[in-house]
Write an enzyme that holds these catalytic residues in place. Sequence first.
Site, short mmCIF file in Angstrom:
data_model
loop_
_atom_site.label_atom_id
_atom_site.label_comp_id
_atom_site.label_asym_id
_atom_site.label_seq_id
_atom_site.Cartn_x
_atom_site.Cartn_y
_atom_site.Cartn_z
CD1 TRP A 173 -13.62 -5.15 -9.35
CD2 TRP A 173 -13.15 -4.42 -10.66
NE1 TRP A 173 -12.44 -6.53 -9.70
CE2 TRP A 173 -12.46 -5.71 -11.21
CE3 TRP A 173 -12.19 -3.51 -12.20
CZ2 TRP A 173 -11.88 -6.55 -12.43
CZ3 TRP A 173 -12.15 -4.38 -13.32
CH2 TRP A 173 -10.89 -5.31 -13.28
NE ARG A 195 -1.42 6.51 1.55
CZ ARG A 195 -1.69 5.56 2.51
NH1 ARG A 195 -1.13 6.50 3.84
NH2 ARG A 195 -2.22 4.39 1.89
CD1 TRP A 196 7.31 6.35 -2.79
CD2 TRP A 196 7.02 6.98 -4.87
NE1 TRP A 196 8.69 6.74 -3.65
CE2 TRP A 196 8.23 6.81 -4.91
CE3 TRP A 196 6.10 7.20 -5.90
CZ2 TRP A 196 9.02 7.16 -6.29
CZ3 TRP A 196 7.16 7.89 -7.41
CH2 TRP A 196 8.36 7.84 -6.93
CG ASP A 240 -2.02 0.57 1.12
OD1 ASP A 240 -2.13 1.16 0.08
OD2 ASP A 240 -2.85 1.43 2.38
CG HIS A 286 -0.51 2.36 -9.36
ND1 HIS A 286 -0.56 1.88 -7.78
CD2 HIS A 286 -1.45 3.35 -9.29
CE1 HIS A 286 -1.49 2.35 -7.76
NE2 HIS A 286 -2.92 2.87 -8.67
CD GLU A 335 -13.74 -4.97 -1.47
OE1 GLU A 335 -12.12 -5.15 -0.99
OE2 GLU A 335 -14.73 -5.78 -1.29
NE ARG A 368 -2.76 -1.24 4.13
CZ ARG A 368 -4.01 -1.41 4.26
NH1 ARG A 368 -4.86 -2.22 4.29
NH2 ARG A 368 -4.22 -0.47 3.59
CB SER A 391 -8.50 -5.50 -3.34
OG SER A 391 -9.55 -4.26 -3.19
CD GLU A 414 2.79 -12.80 15.95
OE1 GLU A 414 3.31 -12.10 16.22
OE2 GLU A 414 2.24 -14.18 15.83
CG LEU A 463 9.77 -16.86 -3.93
CD1 LEU A 463 9.52 -17.63 -2.48
CD2 LEU A 463 9.65 -15.58 -4.29
C1 IPE Z 1 -5.63 -2.72 -0.10
O1 IPE Z 1 -5.33 -1.10 -0.24
C2 IPE Z 1 -5.52 -3.33 -1.34
C3 IPE Z 1 -4.06 -3.08 -2.14
C4 IPE Z 1 -2.86 -3.38 -1.99
C5 IPE Z 1 -3.90 -4.21 -3.30
P1 IPE Z 1 -6.06 -0.05 -0.03
O2 IPE Z 1 -5.67 0.99 -0.92
O3 IPE Z 1 -7.29 -0.48 -1.03
O4 IPE Z 1 -6.78 -0.43 1.02
P2 IPE Z 1 -8.11 1.01 1.72
O5 IPE Z 1 -8.83 1.63 1.28
O6 IPE Z 1 -7.03 1.87 2.09
O7 IPE Z 1 -8.76 -0.17 3.11
C1 IPE Z 2 -1.35 0.65 -3.36
O1 IPE Z 2 -1.74 1.59 -3.15
C2 IPE Z 2 -1.73 0.07 -4.89
C3 IPE Z 2 -3.38 -0.94 -4.72
C4 IPE Z 2 -4.06 -0.78 -4.15
C5 IPE Z 2 -2.79 -1.00 -6.41
P1 IPE Z 2 -2.64 2.13 -3.75
O2 IPE Z 2 -3.04 2.78 -4.91
O3 IPE Z 2 -4.01 2.34 -2.86
O4 IPE Z 2 -1.73 4.34 -2.19
P2 IPE Z 2 -2.44 5.14 -1.59
O5 IPE Z 2 -3.34 4.22 -0.22
O6 IPE Z 2 -3.60 5.68 -2.05
O7 IPE Z 2 -1.07 5.70 -1.20
MG MG Z 3 -4.15 2.10 -0.30
#
Ligand code: IPE
Ligand code: IPE
Ligand code: MG
Length: 254
Positions: free
Chosen positions: A74, A29-30, A25, A42, A72, A193, A70, A212, A136
Amino acid sequence: MSESDMRRARDAAPAAPRHVAIIMDGNGRWAAQRSLPRAEGHRRGVEALRRAVRNASDLGVEYLTVYSFSSENWTRPKDEVGALMMLLKRFIRNDLAELHANGVRVRVIGAREGLPSDIAPLLAEAEEITRNNTKLTLVVAFNYGGRQEIIAAARALAQDVAAGKLRAEEIDAALFESRLTTRGIPDPDLVIRTSGERRISNFLPWQSAYAEFVFTDVLWPDFDRAAFENALAEFATRERRFGGVNAINQKTAS
Ligand code: IPE
Ligand code: IPE
Ligand code: MG
């Protein structure tokens, strides 16, 4: 240290995690911190994934599961979803040969239904080509949602019961697991995470019942060897009990 002291120290140290699962995740933000488009975050996230695969292999991890999209996700803007689909396709096309050469087996978990028609065959091909590799196992969670996975398993079992192929009393954890997309994969020992969020966002809820958790503020594109080693070091300080009693309590109790 005498040899017996050394042996005792080694026995007391928790085993290295066999299965590490990562919620990658913080790509958005990066990018935002650098006034770049989210898609660039990405893209850099895929580079971090390549690094993580190499590091997992070097550090003796047997299974590495990565949450890459995920169920979600979409709901994100169409452009971003498109960029993520393109990156997955590119990752499989460009990296498969190298993964294969390095003994990496690829498995994909999540729902295959609802994926763009050019993606499902690519995923199947990656799994097929690498199926005999043993160094792996890289488990890619794509279009993955833990609740959806549990519902699909429950539905499949219910259909078997309705068809008279199975009795409801025969359903136990092992049978249930055999209907999950993670069938045959050991449960994660450690879930990491990145990005400072402290939630699991529908990632492996069944499988991580006794995992853990390590949460780090590092944003995924910055996740490097040191960050990986730090997470493993934190894991090594944990005492896993699985509902039992720890070694010290056991001694005083007996
Ligand atoms: C979880 O991250 C899904 C992935 C890392 C692929 P999200 O950024 O979608 O999760 P929420 O929305 O912050 O919970
Ligand atoms: C995780 O990074 C990648 C996916 C969920 C696909 P995010 O896109 O969720 O990045 P933030 O959480 O917006 O920083
Ligand atoms: Mg995220």
